[in-house]
Structure formats: structure tokens, C-alpha cells
Motif scaffolding. Structure first.
Motif, PDB file in Angstrom:
ATOM      1  N   ARG A   1      -8.340   2.252  -4.847  1.00 19.57           N
ATOM      2  CA  ARG A   1      -9.645   2.071  -4.179  1.00 19.57           C
ATOM      3  C   ARG A   1      -9.477   1.463  -2.788  1.00 19.57           C
ATOM      4  NH1 ARG A   1     -12.749  -2.890  -5.780  1.00 19.57           N
ATOM      5  NH2 ARG A   1     -11.805  -3.561  -3.818  1.00 19.57           N
ATOM      6  N   THR A   2      -8.610   0.468  -2.678  1.00 16.03           N
ATOM      7  CA  THR A   2      -8.430  -0.156  -1.365  1.00 16.03           C
ATOM      8  C   THR A   2      -7.826   0.827  -0.367  1.00 16.03           C
ATOM      9  OG1 THR A   2      -6.223  -1.013  -1.912  1.00 16.03           O
ATOM     10  CG2 THR A   2      -8.106  -2.418  -2.436  1.00 16.03           C
TER      11      THR A   2
ATOM     12  N   HIS B   1      -7.287  -0.302  -8.808  1.00 17.60           N
ATOM     13  CA  HIS B   1      -7.702  -1.241  -7.754  1.00 17.60           C
ATOM     14  C   HIS B   1      -6.966  -0.953  -6.445  1.00 17.60           C
ATOM     15  CE1 HIS B   1      -9.332  -4.941  -6.104  1.00 17.60           C
ATOM     16  NE2 HIS B   1      -8.119  -5.352  -5.789  1.00 17.60           N
ATOM     17  N   LEU B   2      -5.658  -0.717  -6.544  1.00 21.98           N
ATOM     18  CA  LEU B   2      -4.877  -0.389  -5.348  1.00 21.98           C
ATOM     19  C   LEU B   2      -5.367   0.911  -4.724  1.00 21.98           C
ATOM     20  CD1 LEU B   2      -2.467  -0.830  -3.451  1.00 21.98           C
ATOM     21  CD2 LEU B   2      -1.016   0.294  -5.159  1.00 21.98           C
TER      22      LEU B   2
ATOM     23  N   ASP C   1      -9.705   2.132   2.972  1.00 19.13           N
ATOM     24  CA  ASP C   1      -9.014   1.513   4.097  1.00 19.13           C
ATOM     25  C   ASP C   1      -9.237   0.006   4.123  1.00 19.13           C
ATOM     26  OD1 ASP C   1      -7.291   1.611   6.238  1.00 19.13           O
ATOM     27  OD2 ASP C   1      -8.878   1.864   7.725  1.00 19.13           O
ATOM     28  N   GLU C   2      -9.188  -0.600   2.929  1.00 22.04           N
ATOM     29  CA  GLU C   2      -9.294  -2.052   2.803  1.00 22.04           C
ATOM     30  C   GLU C   2      -7.895  -2.658   2.693  1.00 22.04           C
ATOM     31  OE1 GLU C   2     -13.513  -2.007   0.259  1.00 22.04           O
ATOM     32  OE2 GLU C   2     -11.601  -2.425  -0.734  1.00 22.04           O
ATOM     33  N   THR C   3      -7.828  -3.974   2.758  1.00 20.67           N
ATOM     34  CA  THR C   3      -6.545  -4.648   2.604  1.00 20.67           C
ATOM     35  C   THR C   3      -6.089  -4.543   1.154  1.00 20.67           C
ATOM     36  OG1 THR C   3      -7.112  -6.227   4.345  1.00 20.67           O
ATOM     37  CG2 THR C   3      -5.306  -6.823   2.855  1.00 20.67           C
ATOM     38  N   PRO C   4      -4.933  -3.929   0.899  1.00 15.92           N
ATOM     39  CA  PRO C   4      -4.501  -3.759  -0.497  1.00 15.92           C
ATOM     40  C   PRO C   4      -4.032  -5.069  -1.096  1.00 15.92           C
ATOM     41  CG  PRO C   4      -2.826  -2.926   1.012  1.00 15.92           C
ATOM     42  CD  PRO C   4      -4.010  -3.295   1.859  1.00 15.92           C
ATOM     43  N   PRO C   5      -4.107  -5.204  -2.422  1.00 17.08           N
ATOM     44  CA  PRO C   5      -3.697  -6.450  -3.084  1.00 17.08           C
ATOM     45  C   PRO C   5      -2.188  -6.643  -3.101  1.00 17.08           C
ATOM     46  CG  PRO C   5      -4.275  -4.796  -4.708  1.00 17.08           C
ATOM     47  CD  PRO C   5      -4.622  -4.206  -3.373  1.00 17.08           C
TER      48      PRO C   5
END
Length: 541
Positions: A361-362, A358-359, A366-370
């Protein structure tokens, strides 16, 4: 995207990225989930981690596991496939046997509770009720209800199957030989059968990540850390949780290369008891050491005295991908654009796999990481600084093949391409086996009356797993069984081949025209009935 490694971490990343819309190809030098993953206990733990980045990743993964399996059950594979992962929320109990150990355990649990971990102190009566056979000489105990477990090889194949259902491709028996670099960027890898091009290459090779990265031209501070496990004969219900001594946390966190042991005891659905654990730095020396097994057994008997009278049925071990700062390596490699890593999880790969995916993929999108990815970055000293005994890319250029012993080759010069880099073209039609694009010679098998394609060089087990079949034998209770040990030690992968019963699918190479039939103890026609042993969840943690 090309993922290099089809263990639990590679499988989790393949599923996550395929569902996110990536064009995913998975390559593995042997078979899916056949190395470190197959030798793991399948533990998904929060009980053994100090507050910090690894615990945050573990908590994320723990939340994702049931949600992911629910998603698999609701998808094209259905609930039967999801159930094969054998998800169990059995919980863990940590026991101290000295006054100093009790103080340290309570302080550790207090720190974990501040990070959101459920850690419940047990009274003497509560512990006796939870574990009736535990030693009376304990000084403290803490229950961790969120500790869970899966069957590791089965869970990895479930994730790979769901990735394939989302469009991913899985190729086994693909040894990476070298890199092709253009304009300073990794653009392709060479295997025995040809080139695989992509925009992104993900190293998910676990303990073999250092050797793989060296072949691609960069140093990576990943080291193998050996562990062994004892397996008892089947017993009446004896151990009801994952139970371990409080010194286990210190053994996990130790950087000492010499032998570290602690008591880790848990049962399987078959009634066997798994006894660990050990940690030592011996390279890839896979010899079992009696003195190690003796030390492990002695500590287990301190926790469960009745085990002293129980025979050990077998012992085995595996390798963990170890980093000196005890944190995984997740993210892009700034030294070689196009190369990313998801490795270095040591003994926690099963538990951390979904959070890692999941990390990753973000970061790729370039998405906000968890959570903060900085502690896991590649360019930290523990990962990039060459230490004594580590192999540099230059030293690894002509090392033997990791699987076959054949000479290896280092990274190619920029823009260079050897004359044999492209896969051979198909030769003719008709009865002759064909060359598969990017693969080896194609074979045609029949499994329970249905056609299945394989590749020359694969074992029967690898062929079945690649085709999405995770079980082909049933116990007397109709429990499904497939590949477990992958080395011919257990009896889970028995199958009837061309009328011959009790063939170990992990040991027999697939041949064109083979006819395979599932079998069970009740339908076995061989003179010796197939041993009816449920699959233990054993291995190195």
C-alpha cells in the motif's frame, strides 16, 4: 485494482487496499483460500528467520496481526468474525539434539536478539516443565514467546470478508487466460467469462505465479516446493508449543532441490498432532511419497519418543512459492507497467501476509514504507533470470489450463481483442438463470432460510464463502466449522442439502434452487452421524 489470487496474501492485500480507498476486485481460478493457504499450518513465526529483510517483514506482520483482528472486531463484522481466525500466541521452542546443534542454535539466537527478537534460553528443568514429553537427549532449547498461529483458511476468509465490507468484490472460478496491453501497459486480463479492466493488476498467485505471469507476457522465477505433513489420531495433551529441531532453519534456507526434512511438531485444538516438515522440488507432482513421510516421522520421534506408538490418521501436502534467494517478490514489474507482484513467500505466507499488504500500500500510494523495499524488488536476478527448467512466456503460451487442462493462450498483441472477449449479455428474464456482469450464470440458493446468490460451476463451499459465510456446521461442543481441506478428505464442511445430510460442500457443485441447512452432530438426521472431528491446522510449511 484487480488482485489475481484469493489466498492469504491476496486476501490481506485486498483488505488493506480496500480500506485505503482502492476500488478492489479479487479474482481466483478456483475458490478463496482453497490451495496453498488451505494446506498451511497457519504459523506466524519470527523464530526461523535470520536477521535481515525477511525477519523485518515478519516482525512487522507479527505486530499487525493482533491489531488487524482488533480492527475487524470493532468493524461491521464484529468480534465473532474476528475470533474465527483462531489467533493463538502459543509460542515456539527450538530444540537441539547434538553438541554442534546446540552451538549453532545459541549463535543463531544471539544474532536474532540483536535484531529485537525475544529468544529465551531454557534450562533442562524449564524445558521439561514446558514440554513434559520432550526427549531427554536434547542439548539446548530456546523459547520464542512471540511465535503465533492462526487457522489459515479461516483467517483468509476473515480478511476477505472485511475487504468486502469495505467495498471489494470477490469472484471465484475465474481462470486468467491472457493479457490485453495498450501503449506498453497492462490494461485488462481475460478470463473464461470476459475481460476485467483496471489501472493496477496484482499477482498474488503463490506457487502458480510463474505460470500466471507467463500468460501476461513476463517471466517470473517462482517455483513450487512440495511439503508433506502427517496427522496423528487425537491424543491427550501432549505437545504444548510449536516445537522443532534446530536443523529446521537450515532446511528452510537450503537451495537444494532434493529432499530436505526436519522435525516440526505441534498440536491442534482437536488433540491431533501435526508432524512435519519436508521440502523438495518436484514441480506440481502432488503424489504422497511414503519414504518422505517415513523420514519426517523418524525425526519427530527423536524429539517426542512417545509418538512412536501413536497411529497416523492421515497425511497430505501442498506447494510453497519458492524463490532461489528465499525472499518474497513485492512491488511493480518494470517490464510491464500496470503489473505488480506480491508472491514468493515460500512457507511463510501466513506470517508475512499483513506486512506485505502494508508495504504494498505504501508503495502504491508513494508513502514512506515501513521498511526498505529494495530486497523484495522484482528486477533482481533471482526473479528475472531464466534458469534451466523454467518456462518462458513463449513456452507457456499454449500450455494447458492450470485448473481444467484446457489449452491456454499467451498475451495478446498490443491493442488486439478477440471477438469473445466481452461477457455475454443476460438472456431474458423470469425463471432462467442470468449472466452476472463479469461472471458466470447466476444461481439462487437458500441457506438456513436466507437467499444466497451463487455462480454456476462453484462448489457449495465456494458459494458460501463468497457470500461471507465461513461456518455452517458445529461440533458437539458448538465449535463452528466450515471449509478446511477443500478436497473431500476431512469432514468439516458437511451440510444438509435438499434434505440430504452429510454432504461435503467442497465436493458438491451448487445448483439453482438448492436449499442448504446448517447441521451439527446433535441435529444430524443421517444414518451415519457426522464425524465429530475438530479441524486440524495442517499443511505444508
Amino acid at each position: 485494482m484487480v488482485i489475481l489470487g484469493a489466498g492469504i496474501v491476496g486476501a490481506a492485500c485486498a483488505r488493506e487496499l480496500a480500506h485505503a480507498g482502492f476500488d478492489v476486485t479479487v479474482l481466483d481460478r478456483a475458490g478463496a483460500a482453497g490451495a496453498t493457504t488451505a494446506h498451511g499450518e497457519g504459523n506466524i513465526l519470527v523464530s526461523d528467520k535470520e536477521p535481515g529483510p525477511e525477519l523485518q517483514l515478519a516482525q512487522l506482520s507479527r505486530d499487525l496481526w493482533p491489531r488487524t483482528l482488533e480492527s475487524v472486531a470493532a468493524g461491521p463484522l464484529g468480534p465473532t468474525a474476528a475470533a474465527r481466525a483462531e489467533w493463538a500466541t502459543k509460542g515456539g521452542i527450538v530444540v537441539a539434539t547434538t553438541a554442534a546443534g546446540a552451538d549453532a542454535l545459541h549463535a543463531f539466537a544471539d544474532r536474532q536478539r540483536t535484531a529485537g527478537v525475544r529468544a529465551e534460553p531454557l534450562t533442562r528443568a524449564q524445558l521439561a516443565h514446558a514440554e513434559p514429553h520432550i526427549t531427554a537427549g536434547h542439548t539446548a532449547a530456546v523459547h520464542y514467546p512471540d511465535d503465533a498461529q492462526v487457522q489459515p483458511a479461516a483467517a483468509a476468509t476473515v480478511l476477505l470478508a472485511d475487504a468486502r465490507a469495505a467495498g471489494a468484490r470477490v469472484h471465484t472460478c475465474q481462470e486468467v487466460r491472457s493479457a490485453v496491453v495498450h501503449g506498453g501497459r497492462l490494461t485488462a486480463v481475460r478470463t473464461d467469462t470476459g475481460r476485467h479492466e483496471a489501472e493496477v493488476f496484482l499477482d498474488a498467485a503463490g506457487p502458480w505465479s510463474a505460470e500466471l505471469s507467463a500468460r501476461l507476457g513476463v517471466f517470473l522465477g517462482i517455483h513450487p516446493r512440495r511439503g508433506e505433513v502427517l496427522v496423528t489420531t487425537p491424543l491427550p495433551p501432549t505437545v504444548f508449543h510449536k516445537v522443532y529441531d534446530a536443523d529446521y532453519v537450515d532446511a528452510v534456507g537450503s537451495g537444494d532441490g532434493t529432499l530436505q526434512t526436519s522435525a516440526v511438531v505441534e498440536s491442534t485444538a482437536a488433540g491431533t498432532v501435526l508432524i512435519g516438515s519436508s521440502r523438495r522440488r518436484v514441480g506440481f507432482d502432488d503424489r504422497l511419497r511414503p519414504e518422505v513421510l517415513s523420514a519426517v516421522a523418524a525425526k519427530a520421534v527423536r524429539l517426542f519418543p512417545a509418538l512412536a506408538r501413536v497411529p497416523a490418521m492421515r497425511a497430505y501436502g501442498g506447494f510453497r512459492p519458492y524463490v532461489t534467494d528465499h525472499l518474497p517478490v513485492i512491488g511493480p514489474d518494470p517490464r510491464l507497467p500496470g503489473l505488480w507482484h506480491a508472491t514468493g513467500h515460500e512457507g511463510a505466507g501466513i506470517g508475512l501476509s499483513l506486512g506485505t499488504a502494508h508495504l504494498l500500500r505504501t508503495l502504491l500510494l508513494d508513502e514512506t514504507p515501513p521498511l526498505d523495499p529494495t530486497p523484495f524488488r522484482v528486477d533482481r536476478p533471482a526473479v528475472t533470470e531464466v534458469t534451466e527448467g523454467s518456462a518462458t512466456p513463449e513456452q507457456s503460451a499454449n500450455r494447458p489450463d492450470m485448473r481444467t487442462g484446457a489449452p491456454g493462450s499467451g498475451g495478446l498483441l498490443e491493442g488486439a481483442e478477440p471477438p469473445d472477449a466481452r461477457p455475454a449479455r443476460p438472456r431474458g428474464t423470469g425463471a432462467k438463470p442470468q449472466r452476472k456482469p463479469g461472471g458466470g450464470t447466476e444461481l439462487h440458493l437458500t441457506v438456513d432460510g436466507a437467499p444466497v446468490q451463487g455462480t454456476q460451476g462453484q462448489t457449495l463451499a465456494a458459494t458460501l464463502l463468497t457470500a461471507g459465510r465461513t461456518s455452517w456446521r458445529r461440533t458437539t461442543t458448538s465449535a463452528p466449522r466450515g471449509l478446511f481441506c477443500a478436497i473431500g478428505t476431512c469432514f468439516d464442511c458437511l451440510v444438509t442439502v435438499n434434505g440430504e445430510p452429510d454432504v461435503r460442500a467442497c465436493r458438491r457443485r451448487a445448483a439453482d434452487g438448492d436449499v442448504l441447512t446448517s447441521q451439527s452432530r446433535s441435529t444430524n438426521t443421517g444414518q451415519r452421524p457426522a464425524p465429530d472431528r475438530d479441524r486440524p491446522r495442517g499443511g505444508a510449511r
